[in-house]
Scaffold this motif. Structure first.
Motif, mmCIF file in Angstrom:
data_model
loop_
_atom_site.group_PDB
_atom_site.id
_atom_site.type_symbol
_atom_site.label_atom_id
_atom_site.label_comp_id
_atom_site.label_asym_id
_atom_site.label_seq_id
_atom_site.Cartn_x
_atom_site.Cartn_y
_atom_site.Cartn_z
ATOM 1 N N PRO A 128 0.825 -1.213 0.000
ATOM 2 C CA PRO A 128 0.000 0.000 0.000
ATOM 3 C C PRO A 128 0.859 1.262 0.000
ATOM 4 O O PRO A 128 1.973 1.272 0.530
ATOM 5 N N GLU A 129 0.323 2.319 -0.605
ATOM 6 C CA GLU A 129 0.993 3.611 -0.631
ATOM 7 C C GLU A 129 0.435 4.549 0.432
ATOM 8 O O GLU A 129 1.054 5.552 0.756
ATOM 9 N N GLU A 130 -0.752 4.232 0.938
ATOM 10 C CA GLU A 130 -1.426 5.065 1.934
ATOM 11 C C GLU A 130 -1.952 4.160 3.044
ATOM 12 O O GLU A 130 -2.013 2.956 2.890
ATOM 13 N N GLY A 131 -2.344 4.772 4.166
ATOM 14 C CA GLY A 131 -2.916 3.997 5.266
ATOM 15 C C GLY A 131 -1.902 3.109 5.964
ATOM 16 O O GLY A 131 -2.243 2.042 6.452
ATOM 17 N N VAL A 132 -0.641 3.573 5.998
ATOM 18 C CA VAL A 132 0.449 2.758 6.530
ATOM 19 C C VAL A 132 0.989 3.357 7.824
ATOM 20 O O VAL A 132 1.187 4.566 7.924
ATOM 21 N N VAL A 133 1.226 2.478 8.796
ATOM 22 C CA VAL A 133 1.875 2.842 10.050
ATOM 23 C C VAL A 133 3.168 2.035 10.114
ATOM 24 O O VAL A 133 3.143 0.811 9.981
ATOM 25 N N THR A 134 4.304 2.720 10.309
ATOM 26 C CA THR A 134 5.611 2.068 10.334
ATOM 27 C C THR A 134 6.110 1.970 11.769
ATOM 28 O O THR A 134 6.053 2.952 12.509
ATOM 29 N N VAL A 135 6.585 0.765 12.133
ATOM 30 C CA VAL A 135 7.103 0.549 13.488
ATOM 31 C C VAL A 135 8.593 0.221 13.430
ATOM 32 O O VAL A 135 9.097 -0.285 12.434
ATOM 33 N N ASP A 136 9.272 0.498 14.558
ATOM 34 C CA ASP A 136 10.709 0.238 14.640
ATOM 35 C C ASP A 136 10.981 -1.229 14.960
ATOM 36 O O ASP A 136 10.065 -2.003 15.252
ATOM 37 N N ALA A 137 12.245 -1.605 14.910
ATOM 38 C CA ALA A 137 12.649 -2.998 15.121
ATOM 39 C C ALA A 137 12.228 -3.523 16.492
ATOM 40 O O ALA A 137 11.910 -4.702 16.639
ATOM 41 N N GLY A 138 12.200 -2.659 17.499
ATOM 42 C CA GLY A 138 11.818 -3.089 18.839
ATOM 43 C C GLY A 138 10.366 -3.508 18.957
ATOM 44 O O GLY A 138 10.001 -4.288 19.844
ATOM 45 N N ALA A 139 9.521 -3.025 18.051
ATOM 46 C CA ALA A 139 8.093 -3.356 18.098
ATOM 47 C C ALA A 139 7.734 -4.576 17.259
ATOM 48 O O ALA A 139 6.647 -5.143 17.414
ATOM 49 N N VAL A 140 8.642 -5.012 16.379
ATOM 50 C CA VAL A 140 8.334 -6.073 15.416
ATOM 51 C C VAL A 140 7.836 -7.347 16.086
ATOM 52 O O VAL A 140 6.798 -7.904 15.702
ATOM 53 N N SER A 141 8.544 -7.855 17.090
ATOM 54 C CA SER A 141 8.139 -9.130 17.703
ATOM 55 C C SER A 141 6.786 -9.013 18.395
ATOM 56 O O SER A 141 5.984 -9.944 18.358
ATOM 57 N N PHE A 142 6.502 -7.868 18.999
ATOM 58 C CA PHE A 142 5.214 -7.679 19.671
ATOM 59 C C PHE A 142 4.073 -7.624 18.664
ATOM 60 O O PHE A 142 3.062 -8.320 18.806
ATOM 61 N N VAL A 143 4.234 -6.798 17.634
ATOM 62 C CA VAL A 143 3.193 -6.637 16.612
ATOM 63 C C VAL A 143 2.982 -7.948 15.863
ATOM 64 O O VAL A 143 1.852 -8.338 15.572
ATOM 65 N N SER A 144 4.062 -8.669 15.574
ATOM 66 C CA SER A 144 3.958 -9.953 14.867
ATOM 67 C C SER A 144 3.232 -11.012 15.679
ATOM 68 O O SER A 144 2.722 -11.978 15.118
#
Length: 159
Positions: free
Chosen positions: A74-90
């Motif tokens: 997607p080009e819009e509607g995107v929220v970017t997280v840092d490496a520290g959040a990856v395992s939690f969000v996943s």
């Protein structure tokens, strides 16, 4: 996951899906087939786009699945997280302000969003924004409710 029904979408439903993704995410789908798969014991219905589970209906609203967001970034509607959040969000955690590095300013509270990791831009989850995009970054608080993530039953779904 048990399938309760499976059928091709009518042309008006295909137009609804394509328009929603184009207007909400800037994604152009150009597929030959769209099949709706209704699942038992799931809050989602899956749309197979050329045989791939790329679209889900979230409370009747068509939006990309995590796999779909990786296939059609997607080009819009995107929220970017840092490496520290990856395992939690996943693992299905809601997204908290401290983990956000960037958010689309056009996001409004209540919108569906794609959560991506900053290193490679890969989608990790789909969620519902709890605040506007320009209010997402900060020191504390939950800002996106996770609805679907890498590794969940819907992500692992195959026909």
């Amino acid at each position: 996951m048990e399938i309760s029904s499976r059928h091709h979408l009518r042309s008006d439903a295909v137009s609804e899906v394509e328009t929603a993704l184009r207007e909400g995410l800037g994604v152009e789908l150009a597929a030959d087939t769209y099949e709706l798969v209704e699942l038992e014991d799931s809050t989602f219905d899956v749309v197979l786009v050329d045989g791939e589970p790329d679209v889900l209906y979230y409370e009747g609203e068509p939006f990309l699945s995590v796999r779909g967001a990786n296939r059609h970034p997607p080009e819009e509607g995107v929220v970017t997280v840092d490496a520290g959040a990856v395992s939690f969000v996943s693992n299905g955690a809601d997204v908290m302000r401290p983990g956000i590095t960037e958010a689309d300013d056009d996001i409004e509270a209540g919108d569906l969003v794609v959560i991506v990791e900053e290193s490679h831009g890969k989608a990790l989850a789909v969620g519902r924004a709890l605040v506007d995009g320009d209010e997402m970054a900060g020191d504390s608080g939950k800002v996106v409710e996770s609805l679907h993530h890498v590794g969940d039953d819907v992500y692992e779904f195959s026909v």
